[in-house]
Design a protein around this motif. Structure first.
Motif, PDB file in Angstrom:
ATOM      1  N   LYS A  76      46.814  -3.793  21.334  1.00 57.10           N
ATOM      2  CA  LYS A  76      47.332  -2.582  20.703  1.00 57.10           C
ATOM      3  C   LYS A  76      46.846  -1.336  21.426  1.00 57.10           C
ATOM      4  CE  LYS A  76      47.621  -4.573  16.054  1.00 57.10           C
ATOM      5  NZ  LYS A  76      47.181  -4.427  14.639  1.00 57.10           N
ATOM      6  N   ASN A  77      46.072  -1.545  22.492  1.00 61.72           N
ATOM      7  CA  ASN A  77      45.525  -0.408  23.229  1.00 61.72           C
ATOM      8  C   ASN A  77      44.750   0.530  22.317  1.00 61.72           C
ATOM      9  OD1 ASN A  77      45.669  -0.271  26.010  1.00 61.72           O
ATOM     10  ND2 ASN A  77      46.883   1.594  25.980  1.00 61.72           N
ATOM     11  N   THR A  78      43.975  -0.061  21.444  1.00 65.26           N
ATOM     12  CA  THR A  78      43.254   0.702  20.443  1.00 65.26           C
ATOM     13  C   THR A  78      41.778   0.338  20.443  1.00 65.26           C
ATOM     14  OG1 THR A  78      45.223   0.826  19.047  1.00 65.26           O
ATOM     15  CG2 THR A  78      43.100   1.192  17.977  1.00 65.26           C
ATOM     16  N   VAL A  79      40.949   1.340  20.232  1.00 59.01           N
ATOM     17  CA  VAL A  79      39.518   1.156  20.075  1.00 59.01           C
ATOM     18  C   VAL A  79      39.139   1.601  18.670  1.00 59.01           C
ATOM     19  CG1 VAL A  79      37.239   1.855  20.877  1.00 59.01           C
ATOM     20  CG2 VAL A  79      39.066   1.487  22.518  1.00 59.01           C
ATOM     21  N   TYR A  80      38.269   0.837  18.046  1.00 60.56           N
ATOM     22  CA  TYR A  80      37.868   1.116  16.679  1.00 60.56           C
ATOM     23  C   TYR A  80      36.382   1.448  16.614  1.00 60.56           C
ATOM     24  CZ  TYR A  80      42.184  -1.486  15.868  1.00 60.56           C
ATOM     25  OH  TYR A  80      43.480  -1.931  15.901  1.00 60.56           O
ATOM     26  N   LEU A  81      36.035   2.193  15.592  1.00 65.64           N
ATOM     27  CA  LEU A  81      34.633   2.411  15.258  1.00 65.64           C
ATOM     28  C   LEU A  81      34.492   2.143  13.768  1.00 65.64           C
ATOM     29  CD1 LEU A  81      31.838   3.329  16.324  1.00 65.64           C
ATOM     30  CD2 LEU A  81      32.400   5.610  15.441  1.00 65.64           C
ATOM     31  N   GLN A  82      33.891   1.003  13.464  1.00 69.31           N
ATOM     32  CA  GLN A  82      33.620   0.655  12.071  1.00 69.31           C
ATOM     33  C   GLN A  82      32.282   1.252  11.690  1.00 69.31           C
ATOM     34  OE1 GLN A  82      35.477  -1.143   9.728  1.00 69.31           O
ATOM     35  NE2 GLN A  82      33.854  -0.522   8.315  1.00 69.31           N
ATOM     36  N   MET A  83      32.281   2.055  10.646  1.00 68.99           N
ATOM     37  CA  MET A  83      31.068   2.750  10.219  1.00 68.99           C
ATOM     38  C   MET A  83      30.691   2.284   8.824  1.00 68.99           C
ATOM     39  SD  MET A  83      31.985   6.560  11.668  1.00 68.99           S
ATOM     40  CE  MET A  83      33.510   6.708  10.739  1.00 68.99           C
ATOM     41  N   ASN A  84      29.530   1.676   8.705  1.00 68.68           N
ATOM     42  CA  ASN A  84      29.038   1.184   7.424  1.00 68.68           C
ATOM     43  C   ASN A  84      27.772   1.918   7.017  1.00 68.68           C
ATOM     44  OD1 ASN A  84      31.097  -0.790   7.422  1.00 68.68           O
ATOM     45  ND2 ASN A  84      29.803  -2.228   8.550  1.00 68.68           N
ATOM     46  N   ASN A  85      27.472   1.853   5.729  1.00 71.32           N
ATOM     47  CA  ASN A  85      26.269   2.495   5.200  1.00 71.32           C
ATOM     48  C   ASN A  85      26.163   3.942   5.692  1.00 71.32           C
ATOM     49  OD1 ASN A  85      23.855   2.779   3.822  1.00 71.32           O
ATOM     50  ND2 ASN A  85      22.617   1.899   5.486  1.00 71.32           N
ATOM     51  N   LEU A  86      27.238   4.662   5.493  1.00 69.66           N
ATOM     52  CA  LEU A  86      27.307   6.031   5.999  1.00 69.66           C
ATOM     53  C   LEU A  86      26.317   6.939   5.289  1.00 69.66           C
ATOM     54  CD1 LEU A  86      31.123   6.189   6.496  1.00 69.66           C
ATOM     55  CD2 LEU A  86      29.449   6.814   8.237  1.00 69.66           C
ATOM     56  N   LYS A  87      25.808   7.890   6.049  1.00 70.13           N
ATOM     57  CA  LYS A  87      24.840   8.849   5.543  1.00 70.13           C
ATOM     58  C   LYS A  87      25.392  10.262   5.714  1.00 70.13           C
ATOM     59  CE  LYS A  87      21.148   5.826   7.228  1.00 70.13           C
ATOM     60  NZ  LYS A  87      19.941   5.730   8.085  1.00 70.13           N
ATOM     61  N   ALA A  88      24.820  11.194   4.978  1.00 67.56           N
ATOM     62  CA  ALA A  88      25.276  12.580   5.077  1.00 67.56           C
ATOM     63  C   ALA A  88      25.180  13.092   6.510  1.00 67.56           C
ATOM     64  CB  ALA A  88      24.462  13.456   4.139  1.00 67.56           C
ATOM     65  N   GLU A  89      24.172  12.648   7.220  1.00 66.75           N
ATOM     66  CA  GLU A  89      23.991  13.123   8.601  1.00 66.75           C
ATOM     67  C   GLU A  89      25.012  12.545   9.582  1.00 66.75           C
ATOM     68  OE1 GLU A  89      21.680  11.829   6.576  1.00 66.75           O
ATOM     69  OE2 GLU A  89      20.286  10.511   7.652  1.00 66.75           O
ATOM     70  N   ASP A  90      25.852  11.636   9.105  1.00 64.95           N
ATOM     71  CA  ASP A  90      26.942  11.130   9.947  1.00 64.95           C
ATOM     72  C   ASP A  90      28.151  12.058   9.914  1.00 64.95           C
ATOM     73  OD1 ASP A  90      26.093   7.855   8.782  1.00 64.95           O
ATOM     74  OD2 ASP A  90      25.623   8.727  10.753  1.00 64.95           O
ATOM     75  N   THR A  91      28.115  13.053   9.050  1.00 65.38           N
ATOM     76  CA  THR A  91      29.212  14.006   8.961  1.00 65.38           C
ATOM     77  C   THR A  91      29.369  14.735  10.286  1.00 65.38           C
ATOM     78  OG1 THR A  91      28.932  14.336   6.589  1.00 65.38           O
ATOM     79  CG2 THR A  91      29.999  16.110   7.818  1.00 65.38           C
ATOM     80  N   ALA A  92      30.586  14.669  10.845  1.00 67.62           N
ATOM     81  CA  ALA A  92      30.842  15.272  12.151  1.00 67.62           C
ATOM     82  C   ALA A  92      32.305  15.079  12.516  1.00 67.62           C
ATOM     83  CB  ALA A  92      29.967  14.626  13.226  1.00 67.62           C
ATOM     84  N   SER A  93      32.705  15.721  13.588  1.00 73.36           N
ATOM     85  CA  SER A  93      33.977  15.401  14.212  1.00 73.36           C
ATOM     86  C   SER A  93      33.713  14.284  15.214  1.00 73.36           C
ATOM     87  CB  SER A  93      34.550  16.628  14.926  1.00 73.36           C
ATOM     88  OG  SER A  93      34.892  17.629  13.998  1.00 73.36           O
ATOM     89  N   TYR A  94      34.524  13.248  15.149  1.00 72.93           N
ATOM     90  CA  TYR A  94      34.343  12.086  16.011  1.00 72.93           C
ATOM     91  C   TYR A  94      35.418  12.087  17.089  1.00 72.93           C
ATOM     92  CZ  TYR A  94      30.734  10.153  13.060  1.00 72.93           C
ATOM     93  OH  TYR A  94      29.553   9.963  12.387  1.00 72.93           O
ATOM     94  N   TYR A  95      34.967  11.940  18.339  1.00 69.28           N
ATOM     95  CA  TYR A  95      35.856  12.007  19.482  1.00 69.28           C
ATOM     96  C   TYR A  95      35.846  10.685  20.242  1.00 69.28           C
ATOM     97  CZ  TYR A  95      35.655  17.035  18.720  1.00 69.28           C
ATOM     98  OH  TYR A  95      35.732  18.289  18.171  1.00 69.28           O
ATOM     99  N   CYS A  96      37.019  10.281  20.646  1.00 70.91           N
ATOM    100  CA  CYS A  96      37.189   9.107  21.490  1.00 70.91           C
ATOM    101  C   CYS A  96      37.260   9.564  22.946  1.00 70.91           C
ATOM    102  CB  CYS A  96      38.485   8.411  21.085  1.00 70.91           C
ATOM    103  SG  CYS A  96      38.956   7.020  22.086  1.00 70.91           S
TER     104      CYS A  96
END
Length: 126
Positions: A76-96
């Motif tokens: 599918k020409n796709t990359v994933y980022l599975q994020m578990n146990n998220l924390k407040a400090e994970d808040t951000a803009s995520y760039y590929c």
């Protein structure tokens, strides 16, 4: 030319999970190093995770190790980022990011990547 489009961001409660995706068009991702970085206002872009050019090795930033997983579905020409146990400090803009000349020692360096998506916002809050 590689065009990258992120999707899947949103608001999630602390401890929750979210998966963001990055779909490439223009060229196949095979042979490209792929990575996720994140950034908050006023801070430098932070390395999150990367896949080596061969796809056989994964690398993670210390703050996400054990919680985040990078994977790819070349069909599918796709990359994933599975994020578990998220924390407040994970808040951000995520760039590929993608690059076909990224050597292993430079995988954590945002300057090594040639193509970038526009980013997707992830907010972790109760």
């Amino acid at each position: 030319q590689v065009h990258l489009l992120e999707s899947g961001g949103g608001l999630v409660q602390p401890g929750g999970s979210l998966r963001v995706s990055c779909t490439a068009s223009g060229r196949t991702l095979r042979g490209y190093a792929m990575a996720w970085f994140r950034q908050t206002p006023g801070k430098e872009r932070e390395f999150v995770a990367a896949l080596s050019r061969t796809g056989g090795y994964t690398y993670y930033g210390d703050s996400v190790k054990g919680r985040f997983t990078i994977s790819t579905d070349n069909g599918k020409n796709t990359v994933y980022l599975q994020m578990n146990n998220l924390k407040a400090e994970d808040t951000a803009s995520y760039y590929c990011a993608a690059g076909n000349r990224v050597i292993t020692s430079a995988l954590r360096n945002h300057a090594a990547y040639e193509w970038w998506g526009q980013g997707t916002q992830v907010a972790v809050s109760s």
